[in-house]
Each structure stands twice: as C-alpha cells, then as structure tokens.
Design an enzyme around this catalytic site. Structure first.
Site, short mmCIF file in Angstrom:
data_model
loop_
_atom_site.label_atom_id
_atom_site.label_comp_id
_atom_site.label_asym_id
_atom_site.label_seq_id
_atom_site.Cartn_x
_atom_site.Cartn_y
_atom_site.Cartn_z
N GLU A 108 0.83 -1.21 0.00
CA GLU A 108 0.00 0.00 0.00
C GLU A 108 0.87 1.26 0.00
O GLU A 108 0.59 2.22 -0.73
CB GLU A 108 -0.92 0.00 1.23
CG GLU A 108 -2.02 -1.04 1.16
CD GLU A 108 -2.77 -1.20 2.48
OE1 GLU A 108 -3.88 -1.73 2.46
OE2 GLU A 108 -2.23 -0.80 3.54
N LYS A 126 -12.27 6.39 12.87
CA LYS A 126 -10.83 6.27 12.63
C LYS A 126 -10.08 7.58 12.90
O LYS A 126 -8.85 7.61 12.84
CB LYS A 126 -10.58 5.84 11.17
CG LYS A 126 -11.30 4.56 10.76
CD LYS A 126 -10.79 3.36 11.52
CE LYS A 126 -11.56 2.09 11.19
NZ LYS A 126 -11.42 1.67 9.80
#
Length: 233
Positions: A108, A126
């Site tokens: 990623e 988050k």
C-alpha cells in the site's frame, strides 16, 4: 442494512466518483475501499468510465477488481499512478495515518506514495488526536530477523507482539511472505521520526506509519441517522 455499512458505501461512492477515464488507479485494501472498487467497476460497466487500469495493493484488492471486471496491471508496466484510493486504521489532524490492519501496508505504501493524488476513505471512528491512541502499529519483518527486531522495537518504547492468524494456526504471513509485529504505544508524538527509526532496524521491511502522504481524507459520518461524507483537505 446497518448504518455503518451504508456509510461505508457512501464513502466508497464518493471516492469512485473521483476516478476519471484514461487513468491509472491504485486500488487499496479494506472494507471501505472494497466499496470504492465495487463502484469503480459499476461505473465501468455502465460506460461512465473507460480505459482505466487498476494497480492492486493486495491479493484481496486483486480478487475484488477481477470480480468487478476492472483491468489490472503492475508497477512494471506503468510509469505513473493518477489516483490511489485506500483505507486507514487511524488518521490524525495532520492527515498522518496508521495502516496495516490487513497486513498489506508495505505494498500500500509503495502504491500510495507513487500516486499523484492519494485519497483516504474512512469512517469517523478512525479519526484520532494522536496516532497509536487506539490502534496497534504494524511492522512487516523478514522471518529470520523476528527476534532481534522485536527486541529493538521494544527499545523504542513499544510493546511488540507477533500477529497470529485467525482461522489459521500460526502467525499471519504477508503477501510478500513475511511476518507482522504489532506494536503498542501509549500514543505517537512524532510519527515521522518513529517511521524512520523503525525502518532503520535491519530486518524491517516497512511499518504502517504513513506520514505526509495523504492528499484528501473522505470521512463517513452518521448525522441524525443519515450517512454523510465529509472531505478533509
């Protein structure tokens, strides 16, 4: 369908709408990103998009992209990435991230850092004041170095634990064939310095701190029982 799922779908739709025809798209990993991949595929099928190529960051992303008939390529075959869409496990007020809950943070980071625009898709849970507040920091380690690396991670002030598999005996193995150490901190005050210190340990491939990489954060929220998407630039 529960409100959180609807919220993730809405964030995925907004992210997918940012993809333009004739572009190379980094396809991230995670439950919210999965909806973005789905909607990119639906836009392709409807003729809203054409001539796009996806660069998957994990086996999960590759399988999903194939399911939704998104053409795929690799970094060997492209010279740029126009936009990358990926999730995160924590986001701080400076748009720094912790990623790696899916053990795909190394691939990623390569794809996201190469993108001209990196779009992060998350739900409001988050967002944190300090990275490391709620989520463990993952570190990808080559197997033969696991013991000395864990000692050095502990010397940096973290509490390291080898990530074990779920519905599988033994440790989690990454797509690159390595192990993952989850590192607990009370909070990370200087993520840029910590990112470099961890990566300087011999045997560490990469860690889940993404500092100064994200361009846009799309945050899914539930307001008055309705899903909303907020953009943080």
């Amino acid at each position: 369908m529960d409100a959180v799922t609807v919220m993730k779908q809405e964030v995925g739709k907004v992210a997918a709408a940012l993809v333009q025809s004739n572009s190379v798209v980094g396809l991230g990993t995670g439950s919210t990103t999965a909806y973005a991949i789905q909607y990119i595929g639906e836009r392709l099928a409807a003729g809203e998009l054409e001539n796009i190529v996806g660069i998957p960051t994990s086996f999960q992303a590759e399988v999903l992209a194939k399911q939704y008939k998104i053409p795929l390529s690799s970094l060997d075959a492209v010279d740029h990435i126009d936009v990358a869409i990926d999730g995160a496990d924590e986001v701080d007020p400076q748009k720094n991230l912790i990623k790696g809950g899916g053990a795909a943070h190394t691939r990623e980071k390569v794809v996201d850092a190469l993108a001209n625009k990196f779009v992060v898709v998350v739900d409001s849970g988050k967002l944190v004041d300090r990275l490391g507040s709620t989520f463990l920091l993952p570190v990808e380690v080559i197997p033969m170095a696991i013991t000395p690396v864990m000692r050095q991670l502990e010397a940096l002030g973290g509490k390291p634990e080898l990530r074990m598999g779920v519905k599988k005996a033994g440790p989690v193995v990454t797509d690159e064939g390595n192990l993952v150490v989850d590192l607990k901190f009370a909070g990370i005050d200087d993520p840029a310095t910590l990112e470099q210190k961890i990566n300087n340990i011999p045997g560490v491939l990469e860690n889940g701190l993404f500092v100064g990489v994200a361009d846009v954060i799309l945050v899914g929220e539930i307001i008055d029982g309705q899903p909303r998407v907020r953009e943080i630039q």
